[in-house]
Design a protein around this motif. Structure first.
Motif, mmCIF file in Angstrom:
data_model
loop_
_atom_site.group_PDB
_atom_site.id
_atom_site.type_symbol
_atom_site.label_atom_id
_atom_site.label_comp_id
_atom_site.label_asym_id
_atom_site.label_seq_id
_atom_site.Cartn_x
_atom_site.Cartn_y
_atom_site.Cartn_z
ATOM 1 N N ASP A 1 0.801 -1.219 0.000
ATOM 2 C CA ASP A 1 0.000 0.000 0.000
ATOM 3 C C ASP A 1 0.831 1.264 0.000
ATOM 4 O OD1 ASP A 1 -2.421 -1.360 0.013
ATOM 5 O OD2 ASP A 1 -2.341 -1.632 2.194
ATOM 6 N N GLU A 2 2.052 1.198 0.508
ATOM 7 C CA GLU A 2 2.777 2.440 0.793
ATOM 8 C C GLU A 2 4.201 2.309 0.269
ATOM 9 O OE1 GLU A 2 4.977 5.361 2.378
ATOM 10 O OE2 GLU A 2 5.148 3.487 3.532
ATOM 11 N N ASP B 1 7.303 3.710 0.591
ATOM 12 C CA ASP B 1 8.519 3.575 1.388
ATOM 13 C C ASP B 1 8.611 2.188 2.019
ATOM 14 O OD1 ASP B 1 9.229 6.102 0.733
ATOM 15 O OD2 ASP B 1 8.651 7.006 2.648
ATOM 16 N N ASP B 2 7.480 1.721 2.528
ATOM 17 C CA ASP B 2 7.438 0.403 3.157
ATOM 18 C C ASP B 2 7.736 -0.698 2.140
ATOM 19 O OD1 ASP B 2 6.553 -1.683 5.114
ATOM 20 O OD2 ASP B 2 4.910 -1.890 3.672
#
Lengths: 373, 373
Positions: free
Chosen positions: B355-356, B358-359
């Motif tokens: 979903d994100e 950077d992660d």
């Protein structure tokens, strides 16, 4: 060094192990029943899986043996073990999947919820069971049944006289007729070292005893989700199942779960995971039998729906209908098993993923419909 | 009837066509350069792709010929066409991908934005170009370069004297040195009948001229998304590209798009689509070259990140590190090309979806890191 997984049986389950084997760099070797099997691309031998010599020769240079089906005789499995070849699932676990009466007994012994059942040797014993269970029951041949074969609903003690005539000393299995709302399936994978991973609980729609559709996750399942997951993990652990275990379940009219069947291999109710989960059941089975850490079984979308392609125009192949099906359904994932159609034969499946169940079901059915007209 | 796709070249791109070919029931036949190629499972012939007789014999029983790489000589392509064998992409399109000077000329002719460039025959012509472009430029050999080979940044007219010595009558290509913010890639697929499908614009991170990481979709791309999509579709149509077209782009310091390179086959910047899109570039390429309706290129998750596995411990295979990598990163999709590691060699890739950004980037890098220690 490259791991080599030997698969006994060249059906569509072996075929669907090929893509994750290619991705992971695992060498898949298949012992097929015949030339031109569904898994022919990976077939390194053709022969009879009931023949220990054939199977031992096939298995001589693999790191682990696993299965496309559960029909390999215990004597052949014992020969593999005696030769020092890792076999997953192991013979003791497979024995439970091979004999429905043993399955019921073992499940009852570990406290798993099952329909009431009995081992019966003749019509008199069936009559007694019917009398005690509202004059309706389900009789099954303990071995060799699949896709509705070897299962009969009975109302009279003489209804399976033909089966008694050919039943061996193990007799037949009779079970109470369970009034159920729907059928569910819980798939888990387990490594030899014990690690477990469970996919979401799914709803399955059966037609004429054959899986027709699967909805993932099972809608409106509430507390059953946790119950089914815990139940399947308990069964896998207690029976020492390695690889994928499918637990087919009834949701009874009064809201209980009962175990219907077990399968110790990738299963039709898990085909949606190829397109709808981070780790498919076929990749997970390879990881599990190689005792590698299991992959994430999380779904990729809110809803996945799988519809089997059964039958279709005699002698055709699914790809014959691709131009029309693909034009109307670019979102559908089409899977052909490389088999010619004939009535009732599973020749492939279609999966659609999306956000909303009704929409996804409609798309999946419409796409599959192109192959069944 | 089963469609047969012949692929010239047995590298990882041919290898990654195997899984969708198995799923769709397409028969893949690969002409490999050597035994034990990356695509060995589907290799039906081993031989020299520069030899027309070898290629014609290989192609005699396929429905269409396509490619793992762009190095098949035009004379061989012409022989295939003369023999009535469909070739996708066709020789005229491939010619543009085979010669960087021709590529620049054709792109400029259709109005696609490209760096300023010239065809140069000697150091004097290079000197004139340098004088007109701020004393820095990029010289490329028109043919045979890949992964940073055949590309040199120059500041002096004598910097490529070694290349001039062996350059043929086509000379060398010199381009302005473009100050760019980042590199992007736009992949599209096109059928012979003209249908197009574009994946999301992606950002690519290059190290030493080699693709290292891909972020899909490209973050903060704004209006560039539509521009890149339209540009790639225009190039595919104008050049009559069939199959997958990769358009590598610079986003300049002043916010313009310039075409850097073209590739007419599945491309490293599209590997994320295997795990992150409804239809992967490999499935789409098969559909396109068979002139079947294209699949949905939509992403399956908000973010997909692909990290190449380059190098790694000499002589090892990626699977040697699976126990540790899989235990730490059950969410990572691991792809091995079946090649032994050596410095700088692409031996596989890792994709993570989520979903994100950077992660997901952190997870993908960490998982890939297990193979590069």
């Amino acid at each position: 060094m490259t791991s080599r997984v030997g698969v006994i049986g060249g059906g569509q389950l072996a075929r669907m192990m090929i893509p994750p084997a290619v991705a992971l760099g695992v060498e898949l070797r298949v012992l097929a029943e015949a030339e031109n099997s569904s898994a022919a691309l990976a077939a390194t031998a053709v022969g009879d899986y009931r023949d220990a010599e054939t199977v031992l020769a096939f298995a001589a240079d693999v790191d682990v043996v696993t299965f496309d089906h559960e029909h390999v005789p215990q004597a052949v499995l014992a020969a593999l073990v005696a030769a020092g070849i890792p076999v997953h699932p192991g013979p003791a676990a497979l024995a439970v999947a091979q004999d429905k009466t043993l399955m019921r007994e073992r499940l009852r012994a570990i406290g798993a919820p099952v329909p009431d059942f009995a081992r019966i040797a003749d019509a008199a014993e069936l009559g007694a069971f019917l009398a005690a269970h509202g004059s309706v029951a389900v009789v099954k041949t303990p071995r060799g049944g699949y896709d509705g074969k070897g299962v009969r609903v009975v109302r009279d003690a003489s209804d399976v006289d033909d089966w008694f005539a050919s039943a061996g000393e193990d007799g037949l299995l009779v079970e109470e007729f369970v009034p159920f709302r729907r059928e569910l399936a819980q798939l888990v994978a387990r490594r030899p070292s014990g690690q477990l991973a469970a996919w979401p609980l799914v709803e399955t729609v059966q037609r004429d005893g054959v899986c027709a559709e699967v909805f993932a996750p099972a809608p409106r399942a509430g507390r059953l989700v946790a119950e089914a997951g815990a139940l399947a993990e308990r069964i896998a652990t207690e029976l020492d199942v390695t690889g994928v275990l499918a637990v087919e379940l009834f949701e009874t009219d009064d809201g209980r779960l009962l175990v219907n069947e077990l399968a110790m291999r990738p299963h039709n109710t898990g085909h949606w995971t190829i397109d709808g989960a981070v780790t498919s059941q076929f990749e997970q089975h390879l990881r599990a039998v190689l005792d590698l850490p299991l992959g994430d079984p999380s779904p990729l979308a809110p809803v996945s729906v799988m519809v089997n392609v059964l039958g279709g125009p005699e002698g055709e192949l699914m790809p014959d209908r691709y131009p029309a099906a693909m034009a109307d359904h670019p979102e559908a994932k089409l899977h052909s098993y490389g088999k010619e159609s004939r009535p009732g034969r599973k020749v492939g499946h279609v999966t659609v993923v999306g956000d909303e169940l009704d929409d996804v079901v409609a798309r999946a059915r419409a796409a599959a419909g192109f192959f069944q007209g």
